[in-house]
Design a protein around this motif. Sequence first.
Motif, PDB file in Angstrom:
ATOM      1  N   THR A  65     -11.720  -1.061  20.670  1.00 60.67           N
ATOM      2  CA  THR A  65     -10.730  -1.452  21.658  1.00 60.67           C
ATOM      3  C   THR A  65      -9.600  -2.187  20.975  1.00 60.67           C
ATOM      4  O   THR A  65      -9.790  -2.786  19.915  1.00 60.67           O
ATOM      5  CB  THR A  65     -11.365  -2.369  22.732  1.00 60.67           C
ATOM      6  N   HIS A  75     -12.803  -8.379  24.352  1.00 59.78           N
ATOM      7  CA  HIS A  75     -12.851  -7.279  23.386  1.00 59.78           C
ATOM      8  C   HIS A  75     -14.180  -6.526  23.442  1.00 59.78           C
ATOM      9  O   HIS A  75     -14.303  -5.460  22.850  1.00 59.78           O
ATOM     10  CB  HIS A  75     -12.582  -7.789  21.973  1.00 59.78           C
ATOM     11  N   ALA A  77     -15.562  -4.383  25.552  1.00 55.70           N
ATOM     12  CA  ALA A  77     -15.054  -3.653  26.723  1.00 55.70           C
ATOM     13  C   ALA A  77     -15.886  -2.412  27.033  1.00 55.70           C
ATOM     14  O   ALA A  77     -15.355  -1.332  27.285  1.00 55.70           O
ATOM     15  CB  ALA A  77     -13.587  -3.273  26.486  1.00 55.70           C
TER      16      ALA A  77
END
Length: 356
Positions: A65, A75, A77
């Motif tokens: 990501t 982050h 994700a």
Amino acid sequence: MKQTQFKLICTLMAAVFTVSQAAAQTKEKQIFLSPPLIRSIYTADPSAHVFNGKIYIYPSHDIDTAVTDNGSGDHFAMRDYHILSLDHINGPVTDHGVALDIKNIPWAGRQLWAPDCAYKNGVYYLYFPVKDKQDVFRIGVATSKDPAGPFKAEPQPIEGSFSIDPAVYTDSDGQSYMYFGGIWGGQLQQWATGKYQPNGSKTDLQNDDAPALSCKVVRLSSDMKQFEGPVKDVIILDESGRPLLGKDHDRRFFEGPWMHKFKDKYYFTYSTGDTHYLAYATSDKPFGPFRYKGIFLKPVQGWTTHHSIVEFKGKWYLFYHDTEISGKTHLRNVKVTPLYHRSDGSIALIDPFKSK
């Protein structure tokens, strides 16, 4: 929480990430104890169970990501789950593909974090944390007739659920319990008053001399889809019988709870988070209180340490993750290594690196 306090927390979290990344670079020169179980995808937070004579692993599925690392964990994700299985330790690993996708969870917003699975009466129950459309973590449940899925999510999250890292333990009497919670990005501190506070409450970074924020435990209903009774704190006591304090970062709970039973003792195991240990505490009851006993895994390469412990064919194993493949905190890989209970009930300390 005042804006200045929030900025201070973010600054401290960023510093922790920077230090841990530097440590990871140093660790790269060392020899890893165990190899990644699978390299075709990034996996983390492995919840391992024995179903039908095989080991099934329910991990997070890390993806790359563009989100910058931050203390809220944006982050991480993840958008779906893959289920892994193996017939024996060190054998080939099967990736059964996507078992549940966030697009098929009606109430979900973003971030499918660490799941767990349980079995009862012919049905497999996948428990998962995900932020709802208001960006608040809730815990959902999905069902399947096959341990490898696919799973179908219930239309709403479990009523009364919050935070992350559900771990379900079923006792010998058939009663199931869920242990859950994680601070910082896991939002547990935002529920400190019993109600969600968007700006958070005091975390262990600000309230050092008070009892540490605690993991939660609750009975599950007979249909495995609801909480039954009140959500309680998992109290961890020190050698003097006092609750661990917020400033005790080497011992207090941070995230990643797990429960297993050995010789009639309940072993509550968990990650200390920013100090990167796996620790354990024991009790005679599933609700505790638990007495802190020590650590059993030294820090791995990477920021988080999340695990499960399972008995398979008379031997015990620790499933965990690190960042051997990518070297990036949000792109992890799951591993397994033997775990040993000593004759006095203590767990032997594991070093995730070999001596050269």
